[in-house]
Write an enzyme that holds these catalytic residues in place. Structure first.
Site: not given
Ligand SMILES: Cc1ncc(COP(=O)(O)O)c(C=O)c1O
Length: 403
Positions: A145, A232, A261
């Site tokens: 994700f 990521d 986050k």
């Molecule tokens: C690993 C990862 N990447 C990207 C995102 C996307 O982040 P955002 O919701 O701040 O756009 C998330 C959100 O849960 C995530 O867990």
């Protein structure tokens, strides 16, 4: 804002949300009037033990006093400038992050998905400029994700779930290989591949940790084939897994790293970090953002990073997380406990996740559900063993109560 100040009842607030907001979330059915440390409070003062942490955001606890003070102080000086003048919080935060993590350069954004957009754009431009016009393909993992905007969504390896369906074609240039299957990644590399993009632990995908052989093998593959490794760490970063960054568990480093986050302590800020060579792909005007690097968000983030490092929340998360995970193994119906530090997944042997989540809510513990049978917990990293004991007792009662 408080209900008494706006002279509305909880039902009136619910009615306004239902009438005016496009709802894509299953809400916890209470009105959060105040949050502090490990608790969210409703208008009657009932406390809810927070084991979702705003989804891995409130790592130093909700409204950490140092983060609040830094933001308040900055509000009195400068809120927003766009990125034309220099601002002090931007510069100090850049220095703190780059020197802590050992990167040459940082680029600020506002959210996780935007950080990943920047990471993807930087990798593609690097590939096209250095190797030719077709050299922009990225391999990511199945069940990953990476966010909801189109580049990040296209990198998200969940083509058959709610993530992709209904949104038409994804962007070209993305392929998916099975997570933890090095051979599958090797087979997916073509002459046009520029990068491999991964989460060290798939959070939304069900708390799946990369094996050391896999992630180290991916690093080696990237080195051999001249590919960039994009990590990521939006969910795993900043002490969550028991190290400052989760890649440290594996003894490897990425070429570009995305973070969000926990970085902002509740303020919307994200970033990518990289080395000088890759950073050159972005030049004057080639990427930008109105709010990215906002002065208040940077001031709050600097305080947040300082607290996380000074209080050694990584070591704390490692210790408390290990204690909690051991205890969780004794819950009835547990098939597997997954995760590292305080990124914890409880996988049940049947589809009881929703009932357990609701049972926890009724007993004033907040957790999240992944799929039908996995409860994920990402509490503030200040959680104590006593907090974990309390969460465990509520989980136990909730599992026992499932019919
Ligand atoms: C690993 C990862 N990447 C990207 C995102 C996307 O982040 P955002 O919701 O701040 O756009 C998330 C959100 O849960 C995530 O867990």
């Amino acid at each position: 804002m408080k209900l008494k100040d706006v002279k509305k009842s909880p039902d009136e607030i619910r009615a306004l949300v239902k009438k005016y907001m496009v709802e894509t979330y299953e809400r916890y059915d209470f009105i959060c009037e105040r949050a502090e440390g490990m608790y969210l409070y409703d208008e009657k003062g009932n406390g809810y033990l927070d084991f979702y942490g705003g989804i891995a955001v409130n790592s130093t606890g909700s409204r950490n006093p140092k983060v609040v003070a830094a933001a308040k102080e900055q509000l009195d000086d400068v809120i927003h400038t766009f990125n034309y003048p220099y601002t002090i919080p931007q510069a100090l935060l850049a220095e703190k992050i780059c020197t802590t993590l050992g990167f040459d350069k940082i680029f600020y954004q506002n959210s996780g998905t935007e950080a990943n957009e920047a990471m993807i754009k930087m990798a593609r431009k690097y590939g096209i400029e250095n190797f030719g016009p077709d050299h922009y393909h990225i391999i990511s993992a199945k069940d990953s994700f990476h966010g909801r905007s189109f580049g990040s969504l296209s990198a998200t390896g969940q083509p058959t779930t709610a993530c992709h369906i209904g949104f038409g074609p994804m962007l070209p240039g993305f392929t998916y290989a099975e997570f933890n299957n090095l051979e599958a990644f090797k087979a997916a590399v073509t002459k046009d591949t520029v990068a491999i993009m991964l989460e060290p632990i798939q959070g939304e995908g069900g708390v799946n940790s990369a094996t050391p052989e896999f992630l180290q093998g991916i690093r080696k593959l990237c080195d051999e084939k001249n590919l960039l490794l994009l990590l990521d760490e939006i969910q795993t970063g900043w002490c969550r897994t028991g190290k400052v960054m989760a890649y440290e568990h594996y003894g490897i480093r990425p070429d570009i790293l995305s973070m969000a986050k926990a970085l902002g302590g509740g303020f919307p800020i994200s970033a990518i970090c990289t080395n000088d060579k890759v950073a050159k792909a972005f030049s004057m005007g080639s990427h930008g953002t109105t709010y990215g690097g906002n002065a208040v968000a940077c001031a709050a983030a600097l305080a947040q990073v300082n607290v996380m490092l000074d209080d050694n929340l990584a070591a704390h998360a490692a210790e408390v997380g290990a204690y909690f995970m051991e205890k969780l193994k004794t819950l009835p119906h547990v098939k597997e406990i997954r995760g590292k530090g305080l990124l914890v997944g409880v996988v049940f042997d049947g589809p009881i996740g929703l009932d357990v989540k609701h049972g926890c809510f009724d007993r004033k513990l907040l957790v999240t559900l992944i799929g039908k049978s996995t409860i994920r917990m990402v509490p503030p990293l200040i959680a104590t063993k006593a907090d974990c004991d309390k969460a465990y007792e509520i989980l136990l009662e909730s599992v026992k109560a499932v019919k």
